[in-house]
Design a protein around this motif. Sequence first.
Motif, PDB file in Angstrom:
ATOM      1  N   ALA A   1       0.995  -1.222  -0.073  1.00  0.00           N
ATOM      2  CA  ALA A   1       0.007   0.063  -0.021  1.00  0.00           C
ATOM      3  C   ALA A   1       0.965   1.055   0.201  1.00  0.00           C
ATOM      4  O   ALA A   1       2.049   1.187   0.550  1.00  0.00           O
ATOM      5  CB  ALA A   1      -0.825  -0.075   1.095  1.00  0.00           C
ATOM      6  N   PRO A   2       0.284   2.473  -0.588  1.00  0.00           N
ATOM      7  CA  PRO A   2       1.280   3.613  -0.726  1.00  0.00           C
ATOM      8  C   PRO A   2       1.491   4.267   1.069  1.00  0.00           C
ATOM      9  O   PRO A   2       0.698   3.809   1.802  1.00  0.00           O
ATOM     10  CB  PRO A   2       0.264   4.451  -1.327  1.00  0.00           C
ATOM     11  N   PRO A   3       2.633   4.492   0.988  1.00  0.00           N
ATOM     12  CA  PRO A   3       2.648   5.171   2.581  1.00  0.00           C
ATOM     13  C   PRO A   3       1.988   6.427   2.798  1.00  0.00           C
ATOM     14  O   PRO A   3       1.590   7.028   1.725  1.00  0.00           O
ATOM     15  CB  PRO A   3       4.381   5.584   2.276  1.00  0.00           C
ATOM     16  N   PRO A   4       1.531   6.396   4.017  1.00  0.00           N
ATOM     17  CA  PRO A   4       0.764   7.609   4.443  1.00  0.00           C
ATOM     18  C   PRO A   4       1.224   8.982   4.614  1.00  0.00           C
ATOM     19  O   PRO A   4       1.655   9.390   5.294  1.00  0.00           O
ATOM     20  CB  PRO A   4      -0.079   7.083   5.783  1.00  0.00           C
ATOM     21  N   VAL A   5       1.630   9.230   3.174  1.00  0.00           N
ATOM     22  CA  VAL A   5       2.174  10.924   3.128  1.00  0.00           C
ATOM     23  C   VAL A   5       1.229  11.984   3.233  1.00  0.00           C
ATOM     24  O   VAL A   5      -0.078  12.042   3.003  1.00  0.00           O
ATOM     25  CB  VAL A   5       3.064  10.988   1.808  1.00  0.00           C
ATOM     26  N   ALA A   6       1.582  13.083   3.856  1.00  0.00           N
ATOM     27  CA  ALA A   6       0.758  14.096   4.087  1.00  0.00           C
ATOM     28  C   ALA A   6       0.638  14.813   2.565  1.00  0.00           C
ATOM     29  O   ALA A   6       1.459  14.771   1.720  1.00  0.00           O
ATOM     30  CB  ALA A   6       1.510  15.363   4.631  1.00  0.00           C
ATOM     31  N   GLY A   7      -0.740  15.230   2.466  1.00  0.00           N
ATOM     32  CA  GLY A   7      -1.250  15.527   1.184  1.00  0.00           C
ATOM     33  C   GLY A   7      -2.041  14.529   0.190  1.00  0.00           C
ATOM     34  O   GLY A   7      -2.469  14.795  -0.852  1.00  0.00           O
ATOM     35  N   PHE A   8      -1.768  13.232   0.598  1.00  0.00           N
ATOM     36  CA  PHE A   8      -2.364  12.068  -0.084  1.00  0.00           C
ATOM     37  C   PHE A   8      -3.950  12.039  -0.551  1.00  0.00           C
ATOM     38  O   PHE A   8      -4.081  12.027  -1.771  1.00  0.00           O
ATOM     39  CB  PHE A   8      -2.264  10.815   0.890  1.00  0.00           C
ATOM     40  N   GLY A   9      -4.749  12.578   0.390  1.00  0.00           N
ATOM     41  CA  GLY A   9      -6.262  12.787   0.284  1.00  0.00           C
ATOM     42  C   GLY A   9      -6.341  13.907  -0.830  1.00  0.00           C
ATOM     43  O   GLY A   9      -7.161  13.751  -1.656  1.00  0.00           O
ATOM     44  N   THR A  10      -5.529  14.984  -0.902  1.00  0.00           N
ATOM     45  CA  THR A  10      -5.794  16.152  -1.799  1.00  0.00           C
ATOM     46  C   THR A  10      -5.336  15.342  -3.163  1.00  0.00           C
ATOM     47  O   THR A  10      -5.900  15.825  -4.091  1.00  0.00           O
ATOM     48  CB  THR A  10      -4.832  17.386  -1.381  1.00  0.00           C
ATOM     49  N   VAL A  11      -4.210  14.762  -3.161  1.00  0.00           N
ATOM     50  CA  VAL A  11      -3.567  14.159  -4.574  1.00  0.00           C
ATOM     51  C   VAL A  11      -4.829  13.036  -5.038  1.00  0.00           C
ATOM     52  O   VAL A  11      -5.223  13.247  -6.178  1.00  0.00           O
ATOM     53  CB  VAL A  11      -2.386  13.434  -4.208  1.00  0.00           C
ATOM     54  N   GLU A  12      -5.373  12.349  -4.305  1.00  0.00           N
ATOM     55  CA  GLU A  12      -6.535  11.814  -4.508  1.00  0.00           C
ATOM     56  C   GLU A  12      -7.582  12.212  -5.195  1.00  0.00           C
ATOM     57  O   GLU A  12      -8.211  11.868  -6.155  1.00  0.00           O
ATOM     58  CB  GLU A  12      -7.055  10.781  -3.447  1.00  0.00           C
ATOM     59  N   THR A  13      -8.182  13.385  -4.382  1.00  0.00           N
ATOM     60  CA  THR A  13      -9.301  14.188  -4.913  1.00  0.00           C
ATOM     61  C   THR A  13      -9.076  14.921  -6.458  1.00  0.00           C
ATOM     62  O   THR A  13      -9.720  14.836  -6.984  1.00  0.00           O
ATOM     63  CB  THR A  13      -9.327  15.383  -4.043  1.00  0.00           C
ATOM     64  N   ALA A  14      -7.595  15.548  -6.492  1.00  0.00           N
ATOM     65  CA  ALA A  14      -7.312  15.896  -7.634  1.00  0.00           C
ATOM     66  C   ALA A  14      -7.223  15.003  -8.961  1.00  0.00           C
ATOM     67  O   ALA A  14      -7.757  15.096 -10.019  1.00  0.00           O
ATOM     68  CB  ALA A  14      -5.750  16.585  -7.761  1.00  0.00           C
ATOM     69  N   PHE A  15      -6.819  13.710  -8.581  1.00  0.00           N
ATOM     70  CA  PHE A  15      -6.663  12.685  -9.663  1.00  0.00           C
ATOM     71  C   PHE A  15      -8.185  12.263 -10.170  1.00  0.00           C
ATOM     72  O   PHE A  15      -8.238  12.185 -11.411  1.00  0.00           O
ATOM     73  CB  PHE A  15      -6.358  11.280  -8.952  1.00  0.00           C
ATOM     74  N   THR A  16      -9.090  12.218  -9.199  1.00  0.00           N
ATOM     75  CA  THR A  16     -10.519  12.087  -9.648  1.00  0.00           C
ATOM     76  C   THR A  16     -10.962  12.891 -10.349  1.00  0.00           C
ATOM     77  O   THR A  16     -11.702  12.749 -11.375  1.00  0.00           O
ATOM     78  CB  THR A  16     -11.205  11.518  -8.390  1.00  0.00           C
ATOM     79  N   ARG A  17     -11.146  14.143 -10.012  1.00  0.00           N
ATOM     80  CA  ARG A  17     -11.369  15.231 -10.323  1.00  0.00           C
ATOM     81  C   ARG A  17     -10.871  15.734 -11.995  1.00  0.00           C
ATOM     82  O   ARG A  17     -11.849  15.974 -12.994  1.00  0.00           O
ATOM     83  CB  ARG A  17     -11.216  16.708  -9.807  1.00  0.00           C
ATOM     84  N   VAL A  18      -9.601  15.487 -12.097  1.00  0.00           N
ATOM     85  CA  VAL A  18      -9.111  15.914 -13.219  1.00  0.00           C
ATOM     86  C   VAL A  18      -9.394  14.848 -14.137  1.00  0.00           C
ATOM     87  O   VAL A  18      -9.617  15.140 -15.410  1.00  0.00           O
ATOM     88  CB  VAL A  18      -7.349  16.249 -13.218  1.00  0.00           C
ATOM     89  N   ASN A  19      -9.389  13.774 -13.741  1.00  0.00           N
ATOM     90  CA  ASN A  19      -9.629  12.404 -14.767  1.00  0.00           C
ATOM     91  C   ASN A  19     -11.077  12.735 -15.431  1.00  0.00           C
ATOM     92  O   ASN A  19     -11.667  12.376 -16.315  1.00  0.00           O
ATOM     93  CB  ASN A  19      -9.478  11.017 -13.925  1.00  0.00           C
ATOM     94  N   GLY A  20     -12.041  13.069 -14.346  1.00  0.00           N
ATOM     95  CA  GLY A  20     -13.483  13.434 -14.855  1.00  0.00           C
ATOM     96  C   GLY A  20     -13.644  14.521 -15.693  1.00  0.00           C
ATOM     97  O   GLY A  20     -14.270  14.315 -16.895  1.00  0.00           O
ATOM     98  N   ASP A  21     -12.696  15.421 -15.837  1.00  0.00           N
ATOM     99  CA  ASP A  21     -12.803  16.567 -16.684  1.00  0.00           C
ATOM    100  C   ASP A  21     -12.047  15.810 -18.001  1.00  0.00           C
ATOM    101  O   ASP A  21     -12.857  16.469 -19.264  1.00  0.00           O
ATOM    102  CB  ASP A  21     -11.742  17.643 -16.383  1.00  0.00           C
ATOM    103  N   LEU A  22     -11.167  15.268 -17.755  1.00  0.00           N
ATOM    104  CA  LEU A  22     -10.668  14.195 -19.180  1.00  0.00           C
ATOM    105  C   LEU A  22     -11.873  13.781 -19.715  1.00  0.00           C
ATOM    106  O   LEU A  22     -12.190  13.578 -21.020  1.00  0.00           O
ATOM    107  CB  LEU A  22      -9.448  13.640 -18.947  1.00  0.00           C
ATOM    108  N   ALA A  23     -12.492  12.745 -18.878  1.00  0.00           N
ATOM    109  CA  ALA A  23     -13.585  12.051 -19.466  1.00  0.00           C
ATOM    110  C   ALA A  23     -14.793  12.665 -20.271  1.00  0.00           C
ATOM    111  O   ALA A  23     -15.423  12.200 -21.040  1.00  0.00           O
ATOM    112  CB  ALA A  23     -14.207  11.134 -18.516  1.00  0.00           C
TER     113      ALA A  23
END
Length: 432
Positions: A385-407
Amino acid sequence: MIRTDARSARALIAAAAVLPLVVTGCSAGDTGGGDETVVLDFAWWGDTTRAERYEEAVTLFEEQHPGVEVRTNFAAWGDYWSARNTEAASGSLPDVIQMDLAYLAEYGQSGRIAPLDEHVGEQIDTSALPEGLVEATQLDGQTFAIPTSTNTLATIVNTDLLGELGVEPPEGDLTWDEYDAFLADVAEAGADQDPVVHGSVDYTQALWLFQIWLGQQGKALFDEDGALGFTKDDLAAWWGRAAPLHEDGAFLPAERLDQLEGVDAIGAQETAADISWDNFLVRFSEGSGGADLEMLPLPADDPEQRGLFLKPSLMLSMAAGSEHPEEAAALIDFITNDPEVGEIFGISRGVPASSTALDGFEPEGLDAQVVEYEAALEPHLTGSAPPPVAGFGTVETAFTRVNGDLAHGAVGLDEAVDQFFTEAEAALAAGS
């Protein structure tokens, strides 16, 4: 926030009744021996089915700890973290909160949640948890969460629907191209159905699946220093898989996915497959009216390098400002280890991490499938599993949102990749 009706009324009445006692203060170590009542707040994310199970478990806890009243609330994932962030800013987090690996470092390193080590071996028993699982919830050697369950990703297919479409379920190991071809076959066969049946939702939107795909390439989501462990070319290759699958209908259209918000596409039988968390098998089956669902291994171009890992799925943490840490720790232990709680939840929150919770019931049917699936994967758990780094949650939110814009066609592939890297690197820099 949403509450189940019966307990909402009881909790509000109880809260009003004990408010003067909370204001005047209670002994943190008093679990029922005195006249005062200790009030704990407990929050989690999830749907109403999860809420019903938690409410039943909380009722059992209160029966065994008559001096403790637990006030509960829950919300969907996004609303849940918005509420927790607001509370954290004012120092008013609930005593016990459901925690995810993506937010563990952010909340632990900022002092929002408390280290639990002083309670381990006292109020909290970790002896029934798998070796190494608790270490996944540690920051700088301190334990900030207790895992209640494990899960991992699986390819879930609706074999009943495939039979109606005349499409054979996949057999054996599939490469990613072979899996995509299967989704295209489903779309072709389902084009004349009402509603139209597609292969699956866009699997490239899931950050956790991207982590597994990276593991198959010998890479990781984050490097040892907490920076992104992959390149723009890697992300472009992953997100780039989606365009041809949207074009031929293998993926459910993004606009239709928006309309189904809150409803699983595979449960609505508008897709015949989905790559999702294995413990969602029961939910998908319920949503599809009891259709026969089967779990298959994830696609992998090299079966010897599957990138798979078990994730601490649902974890429990304690607010740093809790006035009743011993009672909060006791609640965490109860929800994690109690056999009756294990029976209440079954596999709905993942395979119970605690052997005592798992001993509380005999997995049958779909539950047994999930347990057997994870057991069968053990020789193939080559990733972590990925290490629990600070900012992980924001990275995940950005990943989903930007991918949605792409889709949705709002941005092109190169622009989407650049945008994600800009936001993700900023989030990780802010957290370091």
